[in-house]
Design a protein around this motif. Structure first.
Motif, PDB file in Angstrom:
ATOM      1  N   ARG A 117       0.838  -1.194   0.000  1.00 44.77           N
ATOM      2  CA  ARG A 117       0.000   0.000   0.000  1.00 44.77           C
ATOM      3  C   ARG A 117       0.874   1.245   0.000  1.00 44.77           C
ATOM      4  O   ARG A 117       2.084   1.167   0.181  1.00 44.77           O
ATOM      5  CB  ARG A 117      -0.974  -0.034   1.178  1.00 44.77           C
ATOM      6  CG  ARG A 117      -1.955  -1.195   1.044  1.00 44.77           C
ATOM      7  CD  ARG A 117      -2.894  -1.344   2.209  1.00 44.77           C
ATOM      8  NE  ARG A 117      -3.749  -2.506   2.001  1.00 44.77           N
ATOM      9  CZ  ARG A 117      -4.940  -2.477   1.393  1.00 44.77           C
ATOM     10  NH1 ARG A 117      -5.428  -1.304   0.972  1.00 44.77           N
ATOM     11  NH2 ARG A 117      -5.642  -3.571   1.212  1.00 44.77           N
ATOM     12  N   ASP A 118       0.252   2.415  -0.200  1.00 36.75           N
ATOM     13  CA  ASP A 118       1.047   3.627  -0.394  1.00 36.75           C
ATOM     14  C   ASP A 118       1.513   4.274   0.907  1.00 36.75           C
ATOM     15  O   ASP A 118       2.716   4.396   1.151  1.00 36.75           O
ATOM     16  CB  ASP A 118       0.301   4.643  -1.271  1.00 36.75           C
ATOM     17  CG  ASP A 118      -1.144   4.868  -0.859  1.00 36.75           C
ATOM     18  OD1 ASP A 118      -1.532   4.437   0.252  1.00 36.75           O
ATOM     19  OD2 ASP A 118      -1.895   5.500  -1.626  1.00 36.75           O
ATOM     20  N   PHE A 138       5.152   7.650   3.262  1.00 37.99           N
ATOM     21  CA  PHE A 138       5.124   6.434   2.457  1.00 37.99           C
ATOM     22  C   PHE A 138       5.537   5.236   3.317  1.00 37.99           C
ATOM     23  O   PHE A 138       6.303   5.368   4.274  1.00 37.99           O
ATOM     24  CB  PHE A 138       6.083   6.545   1.269  1.00 37.99           C
ATOM     25  CG  PHE A 138       5.562   7.382   0.138  1.00 37.99           C
ATOM     26  CD1 PHE A 138       4.680   6.855  -0.788  1.00 37.99           C
ATOM     27  CD2 PHE A 138       5.964   8.705  -0.014  1.00 37.99           C
ATOM     28  CE1 PHE A 138       4.201   7.621  -1.844  1.00 37.99           C
ATOM     29  CE2 PHE A 138       5.498   9.480  -1.067  1.00 37.99           C
ATOM     30  CZ  PHE A 138       4.613   8.937  -1.985  1.00 37.99           C
ATOM     31  N   ARG A 145       8.062   3.278  -3.603  1.00 39.49           N
ATOM     32  CA  ARG A 145       6.595   3.313  -3.717  1.00 39.49           C
ATOM     33  C   ARG A 145       6.177   4.107  -4.953  1.00 39.49           C
ATOM     34  O   ARG A 145       5.238   3.741  -5.650  1.00 39.49           O
ATOM     35  CB  ARG A 145       5.984   3.955  -2.470  1.00 39.49           C
ATOM     36  CG  ARG A 145       6.165   3.185  -1.173  1.00 39.49           C
ATOM     37  CD  ARG A 145       5.324   1.914  -1.084  1.00 39.49           C
ATOM     38  NE  ARG A 145       5.935   0.820  -1.798  1.00 39.49           N
ATOM     39  CZ  ARG A 145       6.977   0.123  -1.350  1.00 39.49           C
ATOM     40  NH1 ARG A 145       7.532   0.436  -0.202  1.00 39.49           N
ATOM     41  NH2 ARG A 145       7.463  -0.866  -2.059  1.00 39.49           N
ATOM     42  N   ILE A 146       6.861   5.205  -5.244  1.00 38.56           N
ATOM     43  CA  ILE A 146       6.522   6.015  -6.409  1.00 38.56           C
ATOM     44  C   ILE A 146       6.882   5.280  -7.694  1.00 38.56           C
ATOM     45  O   ILE A 146       6.154   5.361  -8.695  1.00 38.56           O
ATOM     46  CB  ILE A 146       7.225   7.383  -6.328  1.00 38.56           C
ATOM     47  CG1 ILE A 146       6.614   8.216  -5.199  1.00 38.56           C
ATOM     48  CG2 ILE A 146       7.117   8.133  -7.654  1.00 38.56           C
ATOM     49  CD1 ILE A 146       7.377   9.483  -4.887  1.00 38.56           C
ATOM     50  N   ASP A 197       4.049   3.047  -8.703  1.00 34.24           N
ATOM     51  CA  ASP A 197       2.871   3.729  -9.263  1.00 34.24           C
ATOM     52  C   ASP A 197       3.132   5.233  -9.228  1.00 34.24           C
ATOM     53  O   ASP A 197       3.111   5.856  -8.170  1.00 34.24           O
ATOM     54  CB  ASP A 197       1.623   3.388  -8.445  1.00 34.24           C
ATOM     55  CG  ASP A 197       0.357   4.005  -9.039  1.00 34.24           C
ATOM     56  OD1 ASP A 197       0.464   4.801 -10.004  1.00 34.24           O
ATOM     57  OD2 ASP A 197      -0.738   3.708  -8.539  1.00 34.24           O
ATOM     58  N   ARG A 236       1.170   8.037  -7.361  1.00 36.63           N
ATOM     59  CA  ARG A 236       1.327   8.276  -5.930  1.00 36.63           C
ATOM     60  C   ARG A 236       1.938   9.654  -5.650  1.00 36.63           C
ATOM     61  O   ARG A 236       1.798  10.167  -4.539  1.00 36.63           O
ATOM     62  CB  ARG A 236       2.171   7.166  -5.310  1.00 36.63           C
ATOM     63  CG  ARG A 236       1.385   5.863  -5.161  1.00 36.63           C
ATOM     64  CD  ARG A 236       2.247   4.709  -4.708  1.00 36.63           C
ATOM     65  NE  ARG A 236       1.423   3.542  -4.415  1.00 36.63           N
ATOM     66  CZ  ARG A 236       1.882   2.319  -4.212  1.00 36.63           C
ATOM     67  NH1 ARG A 236       3.196   2.085  -4.256  1.00 36.63           N
ATOM     68  NH2 ARG A 236       1.066   1.318  -3.954  1.00 36.63           N
ATOM     69  N   ARG A 256      -1.192  11.649  -5.400  1.00 33.36           N
ATOM     70  CA  ARG A 256      -1.908  11.207  -4.207  1.00 33.36           C
ATOM     71  C   ARG A 256      -1.234  11.728  -2.939  1.00 33.36           C
ATOM     72  O   ARG A 256      -1.909  12.079  -1.963  1.00 33.36           O
ATOM     73  CB  ARG A 256      -1.973   9.676  -4.167  1.00 33.36           C
ATOM     74  CG  ARG A 256      -3.042   9.092  -5.060  1.00 33.36           C
ATOM     75  CD  ARG A 256      -2.974   7.572  -5.093  1.00 33.36           C
ATOM     76  NE  ARG A 256      -3.155   6.960  -3.778  1.00 33.36           N
ATOM     77  CZ  ARG A 256      -4.329   6.753  -3.177  1.00 33.36           C
ATOM     78  NH1 ARG A 256      -5.443   7.140  -3.771  1.00 33.36           N
ATOM     79  NH2 ARG A 256      -4.412   6.164  -2.004  1.00 33.36           N
ATOM     80  N   TYR A 257       0.094  11.789  -2.958  1.00 31.56           N
ATOM     81  CA  TYR A 257       0.792  12.251  -1.764  1.00 31.56           C
ATOM     82  C   TYR A 257       0.337  13.659  -1.388  1.00 31.56           C
ATOM     83  O   TYR A 257       0.028  13.939  -0.218  1.00 31.56           O
ATOM     84  CB  TYR A 257       2.311  12.233  -1.965  1.00 31.56           C
ATOM     85  CG  TYR A 257       3.031  12.752  -0.740  1.00 31.56           C
ATOM     86  CD1 TYR A 257       3.192  11.935   0.371  1.00 31.56           C
ATOM     87  CD2 TYR A 257       3.486  14.060  -0.667  1.00 31.56           C
ATOM     88  CE1 TYR A 257       3.793  12.421   1.530  1.00 31.56           C
ATOM     89  CE2 TYR A 257       4.092  14.554   0.477  1.00 31.56           C
ATOM     90  CZ  TYR A 257       4.241  13.721   1.575  1.00 31.56           C
ATOM     91  OH  TYR A 257       4.823  14.202   2.721  1.00 31.56           O
TER      92      TYR A 257
END
Length: 403
Positions: A121-122, A154, A161-162, A165, A168, A171-172
């Motif tokens: 998950r992010d 994160f 994580r980036i 995807d 993200r 989203r961040y």
């Protein structure tokens, strides 16, 4: 001491108990996850409900069907099905791990390891699981502490994580605006800046979706300012600058002063350069709807000098007039809230009434009707008796001009 999920209305939705029984929640096979857990801990209303399970998605479908619960295989290739209880959707996803990713999509494999599912998950605040029966929360990565500290972080390496995807990045900043204190985690901010060009690999629809969600939060300007200052949007939205962020901040304050809800489309108007053509080019690039593009065009088109709010609402529609007023620092926002109930009046005559008064059919009819309407608007929409008098005067004027 184990943290517990507070009781909340959504946990008692009609049909919820039967759904949980069907997918084995009493046996530890399913847990609430993500936003529902996060927002309940914060005392916020829960919109979307997600459940994670060790069950194979086809087994979930079989169990729900046997229980008489409607289920739709919305994302079955990625382990997600949607149950419908009392008309409300509940997403149920099998625990997963990433096999490979390319920054846009992932190849996944199912797992029965809850921590492995959490690790993909992010953000830490999105990797919280709650036992539906006991309310006991499982927090593998310090998400509860981050919620309390208003820290958006994160899971593991921000860079990794980036890379999994690229969305993200967007989203961040959305999560920072909604759940953070506008003070980014140093590692996260650096990773977003370093990977900013990777946004070019994403579809414009995905970028638009995240941008509009960010603009819809209560106070988006600080997060947008961080993105602009870090050149994070330059690759996909080079027109956005700090002047736009200042206009956005001013608009958000004016919306609050007027007592009106914020609008993501209106806020995009403030953020974009104040040129209707440039703003439309941005909207087209983001593939916004035709309705959104029309709204942007109306909001940013040159306004007629001295027009009253009533005239603007009549000519542009109430939404367009409201947008223009809120975007114009010189416009008084005080009457806007009461004005939201305004109904557009209708001109009580048409071209036929002018012909009946002796005006010859032809182009003059449309021109004369516009003159009557303009005067009617200028006088503040007087009643039909006055409109009839205006029509008489206008027809006489045209007849004299023809003599």
């Amino acid at each position: 001491m184990t943290a517990l999920l507070p009781d909340a209305e959504w946990r008692h939705r009609p049909g919820m108990a039967g759904l949980l029984d069907a997918i084995g929640a009493r046996d530890g096979l399913a847990r609430f996850v993500g936003g529902a857990v996060r927002d309940t801990l914060l005392g916020l209303p829960v919109q979307d409900l997600d459940i994670a399970t060790v069950l194979d998605p086809h087994d979930v479908i079989r169990r729900l069907g046997a229980a008489g619960i409607k289920v739709v295989p919305t994302g079955i290739d990625h382990g997600t099905v949607t149950a419908v209880i009392n008309g409300s959707p509940v997403e149920i996803t099998t625990l997963r791990r990433d096999v490979s990713t390319d920054g846009r999509r992932a190849t996944i494999a199912y797992t029965d390891d809850w921590r492995e599912d959490a690790a993909r998950r992010d953000f830490t605040i999105n990797a919280l699981y709650a036992d539906p029966m006991t309310g006991a929360i499982t927090d593998y990565f310090g998400g509860i502490a981050d919620l309390e500290a208003r820290c958006v972080r994160f899971i593991g390496s921000a860079q990794a994580r980036i890379a999994e995807d690229h969305l993200r990045i967007m989203r961040y900043f959305r999560f920072l605006a909604r759940y953070g204190d506008d003070d980014p985690d140093d590692e996260a901010y650096a990773a977003c800046r370093d990977a900013a060009n990777s946004l070019m690999a994403l579809s414009r629809e995905r970028i638009a979706d995240e941008l509009m969600k960010l603009l819809a939060v209560a106070a988006p300007a600080p997060a947008m300012g961080l993105m602009v200052a870090g050149d994070i949007l330059r690759a996909v939205l080079p027109e956005i600058d700090m002047a736009g962020v200042a206009r956005l901040d001013q608009l958000v304050r004016r919306e609050a002063q007027a007592g009106l809800a914020g609008s993501a489309v209106r806020r995009l108007c403030a953020l974009a350069p104040q040129d209707a053509a440039v703003a439309d080019a941005i909207a087209a690039r983001l593939k916004l709807s035709n309705r959104a593009r029309k709204r942007i065009a109306i909001a940013l088109a040159p306004a007629p000098a001295g027009a009253t709010m009533e005239e603007a609402a009549y000519r542009l529609g109430l939404e367009g007039a409201t947008d223009r007023c809120l975007l114009d620092p010189a416009c008084d926002t005080a009457p806007l809230l009461a004005f939201q109930g305004w109904q557009r009046p209708a001109l009580s005559i048409g071209g036929g009434a002018l012909i009946a008064r002796g005006l010859a059919p032809g182009p003059d009819v449309a021109r004369a009707l516009r003159l009557v309407e303009d005067q009617w608007i200028a006088e503040g929409f007087p009643p039909p008796e006055r409109v009839a008098a205006l029509a008489d005067q206008t027809v006489s004027k045209f007849q004299r001009a023809r003599q």
